[in-house]
Design an enzyme around this catalytic site. Sequence first.
Site, short mmCIF file in Angstrom:
data_model
loop_
_atom_site.label_atom_id
_atom_site.label_comp_id
_atom_site.label_asym_id
_atom_site.label_seq_id
_atom_site.Cartn_x
_atom_site.Cartn_y
_atom_site.Cartn_z
N HIS A 63 -1.30 -7.53 14.10
CA HIS A 63 -1.71 -6.54 13.10
C HIS A 63 -1.06 -5.17 13.36
CE1 HIS A 63 -4.70 -8.74 10.73
NE2 HIS A 63 -4.91 -9.42 11.84
N ASN A 93 -7.45 -17.47 12.08
CA ASN A 93 -7.17 -18.43 13.15
C ASN A 93 -8.31 -18.51 14.17
OD1 ASN A 93 -4.55 -17.10 12.22
ND2 ASN A 93 -3.76 -18.93 13.25
N CYS A 94 -8.82 -17.35 14.53
CA CYS A 94 -9.81 -17.30 15.60
C CYS A 94 -11.14 -17.93 15.20
CB CYS A 94 -10.02 -15.86 16.04
SG CYS A 94 -8.51 -15.08 16.65
N GLY A 108 4.40 -10.77 15.50
CA GLY A 108 3.47 -11.87 15.76
C GLY A 108 3.90 -12.73 16.94
N ASP A 109 3.52 -14.01 16.89
CA ASP A 109 3.70 -14.90 18.03
C ASP A 109 5.15 -15.15 18.40
OD1 ASP A 109 0.99 -15.06 17.81
OD2 ASP A 109 0.89 -17.22 17.47
N ARG A 114 0.84 -1.21 0.00
CA ARG A 114 0.00 0.00 0.00
C ARG A 114 0.87 1.25 0.00
NH1 ARG A 114 -1.78 3.37 3.93
NH2 ARG A 114 -0.87 2.07 5.57
#
Length: 438
Positions: A299, A42-43, A276-277, A22
């Site tokens: 995010h 995922n959720c 992230g994780d 973007r």
Amino acid sequence: MPKIVVVGAVAGGATCASQIRRLDKESDIIIFEKDRDMSFANCALPYVIGEVVEDRKYALVYTPEKFYDRKQITVKTYHEVIAINDERQTVTVLNRKTNEQFEESYDKLILSPGASANSLGFESDITFTLRNLEDTDAIDQFIKANQVDKVLVIGAGYVSLEVLENLYERGLHPTLIHRSDKINKLMDADMNQPILDELDKREIPYRLNEEIDAINGNEITFKSGKVEHYDMIIEGVGTHPNSKLIESSNIKLDRKGFIPVNDKFETNVPNIYAIGDIATSHYRHVDLPASVPLAWGAHRAASIVAEQIAGNDTIEFKGFLGNNIVKFFDYTFASVGVKPNELKQFDYKMVEVTQGAHANYYPGNSPLHLRVYYDTSNRQILRAAAVGKEGADKRIDVLSMAMMNQLTVDELTEFEVAYAPPYSHPKDLINMIGYKAK
């Protein structure tokens, strides 16, 4: 034209690549994803299993083809990055379909490999974990092909609870076991009783302080000595960061396998970011490290890294609050702030209120339990938790904003909460916490 390599194509990686495109129409962007699918929700997975989400296509946001058509970003699935040479700025990639390996160079490298589900390690054809859409499909197909009825769910965290509820709503007969008596560890232990009440209400068997000793076909032997038969087992015993690919590099890991990052999500190695994780950062409201493997953080990190790579280095991460929530049958459990086991690092006081989620005379009222911990030195909020059939989400989100702005517990009396009889009280629970703290 700079070349950007992204490892992982789910929440963090796909979002980051999309945000870079973007802001930058020219860079060459390539994503390597070790599994079958990219950019899935995922959720949503427990709700796909429970057929609440009736069509699994709604859990799959993009395919590689669609992603390239819309964003001109190449995504290679079944391609696993297995090593990093940060001195030469290359990654080694394994094509999991052909077993071939090749090197890919990069100017910027974004690590978002996520985490993998832990397993108890038993050899069993009836045992599954749930981490991605492939796992979801395998579980669903096994249920249909084998006329599954009795399912053993191991673990009592968010995923296990959501899976158990959805199996029950699908018409199956789940049983829950957990190796300790501490369930749903993100909540205060004494606020978890409604979980057990909901299980009892539906006559769903559960056993705490229980573990599997052996699996022989459908026969399960437990460490308590019990022997029972199940058609299927779903393990929900935590996750671990996918950090094996880091071992070949100079990137630092902490003792749990997470990558420490700064407020720009940079690692200790130039031109390499982690989100992230797999990344660990810090809390926003207190000076403590924090690993929060939830969607918002992935995010937010993706957006910040995209801005950095596009040339805007003024945006920095201010930290996590760890806002989290789960639905379990009729109840909602939500909390924000430091974890219960981290409170001992502070001199704190606790104040709590239990009253109707809305005006008592309005139909359908039910109790809402709200609890706030605050630092006695500055009276700022450290943690909040809420449990009830309605209104927990609203109160925790309000308290999250209070914590983000470092407000004191006393200032909660000043909050003008939206009021009408179906929604709250003239003096809401938020206000009452402030009054009681005084």
